[in-house]
Design a protein around this motif. Structure first.
Motif, PDB file in Angstrom:
ATOM      1  N   LYS A   1      12.401 -12.124 -13.164  1.00  0.00           N
ATOM      2  CA  LYS A   1      12.905 -10.772 -12.944  1.00  0.00           C
ATOM      3  C   LYS A   1      14.375 -10.871 -12.441  1.00  0.00           C
ATOM      4  CE  LYS A   1       9.649  -8.027 -14.956  1.00  0.00           C
ATOM      5  NZ  LYS A   1      10.145  -7.406 -16.366  1.00  0.00           N
ATOM      6  N   GLY A   2      14.993 -11.699 -12.614  1.00  0.00           N
ATOM      7  CA  GLY A   2      16.409 -12.096 -12.113  1.00  0.00           C
ATOM      8  C   GLY A   2      16.261 -12.464 -10.505  1.00  0.00           C
ATOM      9  N   THR A   3      15.324 -12.771  -9.907  1.00  0.00           N
ATOM     10  CA  THR A   3      15.339 -13.127  -8.698  1.00  0.00           C
ATOM     11  C   THR A   3      15.660 -14.666  -8.320  1.00  0.00           C
ATOM     12  OG1 THR A   3      13.006 -13.879  -8.573  1.00  0.00           O
ATOM     13  CG2 THR A   3      13.502 -11.519  -7.746  1.00  0.00           C
ATOM     14  N   VAL A   4      15.999 -15.456  -9.414  1.00  0.00           N
ATOM     15  CA  VAL A   4      16.642 -16.524  -9.433  1.00  0.00           C
ATOM     16  C   VAL A   4      18.138 -16.576  -8.947  1.00  0.00           C
ATOM     17  CG1 VAL A   4      17.442 -16.556 -11.569  1.00  0.00           C
ATOM     18  CG2 VAL A   4      16.957 -18.775 -10.633  1.00  0.00           C
TER      19      VAL A   4
ATOM     20  N   GLY B   1       9.290 -19.172 -12.464  1.00  0.00           N
ATOM     21  CA  GLY B   1       9.921 -17.780 -12.296  1.00  0.00           C
ATOM     22  C   GLY B   1       8.966 -16.868 -11.298  1.00  0.00           C
ATOM     23  N   SER B   2       7.650 -17.252 -11.588  1.00  0.00           N
ATOM     24  CA  SER B   2       6.664 -16.373 -10.607  1.00  0.00           C
ATOM     25  C   SER B   2       6.780 -16.760  -9.256  1.00  0.00           C
ATOM     26  CB  SER B   2       5.088 -16.687 -11.189  1.00  0.00           C
ATOM     27  OG  SER B   2       4.948 -15.955 -12.306  1.00  0.00           O
ATOM     28  N   VAL B   3       7.171 -18.121  -8.893  1.00  0.00           N
ATOM     29  CA  VAL B   3       7.178 -18.439  -7.475  1.00  0.00           C
ATOM     30  C   VAL B   3       8.294 -17.920  -7.010  1.00  0.00           C
ATOM     31  CG1 VAL B   3       7.856 -20.536  -6.082  1.00  0.00           C
ATOM     32  CG2 VAL B   3       6.092 -20.957  -7.854  1.00  0.00           C
ATOM     33  N   LEU B   4       9.598 -17.899  -7.809  1.00  0.00           N
ATOM     34  CA  LEU B   4      10.785 -17.038  -7.295  1.00  0.00           C
ATOM     35  C   LEU B   4      10.353 -15.723  -6.883  1.00  0.00           C
ATOM     36  CD1 LEU B   4      13.310 -18.673  -9.455  1.00  0.00           C
ATOM     37  CD2 LEU B   4      13.450 -18.820  -7.212  1.00  0.00           C
ATOM     38  N   ARG B   5       9.628 -14.924  -7.778  1.00  0.00           N
ATOM     39  CA  ARG B   5       9.288 -13.509  -7.329  1.00  0.00           C
ATOM     40  C   ARG B   5       8.563 -13.487  -6.095  1.00  0.00           C
ATOM     41  NH1 ARG B   5       7.233 -10.530 -12.758  1.00  0.00           N
ATOM     42  NH2 ARG B   5       7.435  -8.613 -11.303  1.00  0.00           N
TER      43      ARG B   5
END
Length: 283
Positions: free
Chosen positions: A174-177, A141-145
């Motif tokens: 944060k939903g950026t996926v 998730g952090s990579v995606l943000r």
């Protein structure tokens, strides 16, 4: 201020033993999500971003006792316009359905995220982050943000351990996926795909003398990071790829994988911005 479209009254659910609530709780398990072809989005910010990214929820659940007294009509209207069935849950029912502690009263069932490599576009400015066997949803998730903030072309999970639909990936991102193109494949497929598209592969490893600032990442580039415990596998390190490391001066020889990915990504961004400033005007 634009008017908010009216929506029909949501179906009310108060019992924690309601079949809908049981189905939501079951979707915490990866196998159930995959069998149903859906995943969960919990949280107002995550749901709002998913809707802005074009996601069409199948079902939307909200708990008036938890939404902080805010007006839910805008989100309900946007979801309803896309065909979502609406449900209003009592506090006990929502607590059973929610997977996170301290829920804010929003939960949606959405279609599985597409993860095929063939849907990813490659151009002269493409920048990819490849995560090999990264286990922790919070790291993905952090990579995606970071990828969303830096304008990364896509994030690719090689030899995936955690699925992109994991609720904690969605939360940590944060939903950026839903906003950043993603893909999943085994490492051999990813390497073959990158080679077919003439993408320069930068394998991150402390076992090299080359610093990340000394490696050219201005052209089509894939930054590859490895698992939390083992780092990159030999198939990436022995594949004739460019190797690079982060300069480190302390006692440890590695950083958190999401931090490493962020540092490499923004080094690529820095190089590209510097290259753009150096280009003659009119070209």
């Amino acid at each position: 201020m634009p008017s908010i479209p009216r929506v029909g009254p949501p179906k009310e659910i108060s019992s924690p033993s309601n079949p809908h609530v049981k189905e939501l709780a079951a979707l915490r398990r990866r196998r159930n999500r995959q069998n149903s072809g859906v995943t969960l989005v919990e949280g107002y910010e995550e749901l709002d971003l998913a809707l802005r990214a074009g996601v069409r929820p199948r079902e939307l659940y909200f708990c008036p006792a938890l939404t902080g007294g805010s007006d839910p009509r805008d989100v309900l209207a946007r979801a309803a316009e896309r065909g979502a069935a609406l449900f209003s849950l009592g506090r006990q029912a929502f607590d059973k359905a929610a997977y996170r502690e301290g829920p804010d009263g929003w939960l949606a069932v959405v279609p599985d995220i597409e993860t095929g490599l063939s849907r990813i576009e490659v151009d002269d400015h493409a920048l990819f982050v490849v995560c090999e066997s990264v286990e922790k949803p919070g790291n993905l998730g952090s990579v995606l943000r970071t990828a969303d903030a830096a304008g990364v072309t896509a994030v690719i999970s090689a030899n995936p351990v955690t699925d992109w639909g994991n609720p904690n990936v969605i939360r940590a991102s944060k939903g950026t996926v839903f906003a950043v193109p993603i893909a999943s494949a085994d490492s051999d497929q990813v390497m073959e795909w990158l080679a077919e598209h003439s993408v320069n592969v930068v394998a991150t490893t402390p076992d090299t003398d080359a610093l990340m600032a000394d490696v050219d990442m201005t052209g089509p580039t894939a930054i590859v990071v490895g698992s939390e415990k083992y780092g990159l596998s030999d198939r990436w390190l022995a594949g004739g790829h460019t190797k690079a490391k982060i300069p480190m001066f302390g006692q440890v020889d590695s950083l958190n994988v999401a931090v490493s990915a962020a540092l490499f990504t923004y080094e690529a961004v820095r190089q590209r911005m510097a290259s753009a400033r150096q280009r003659p005007s009119g070209r």
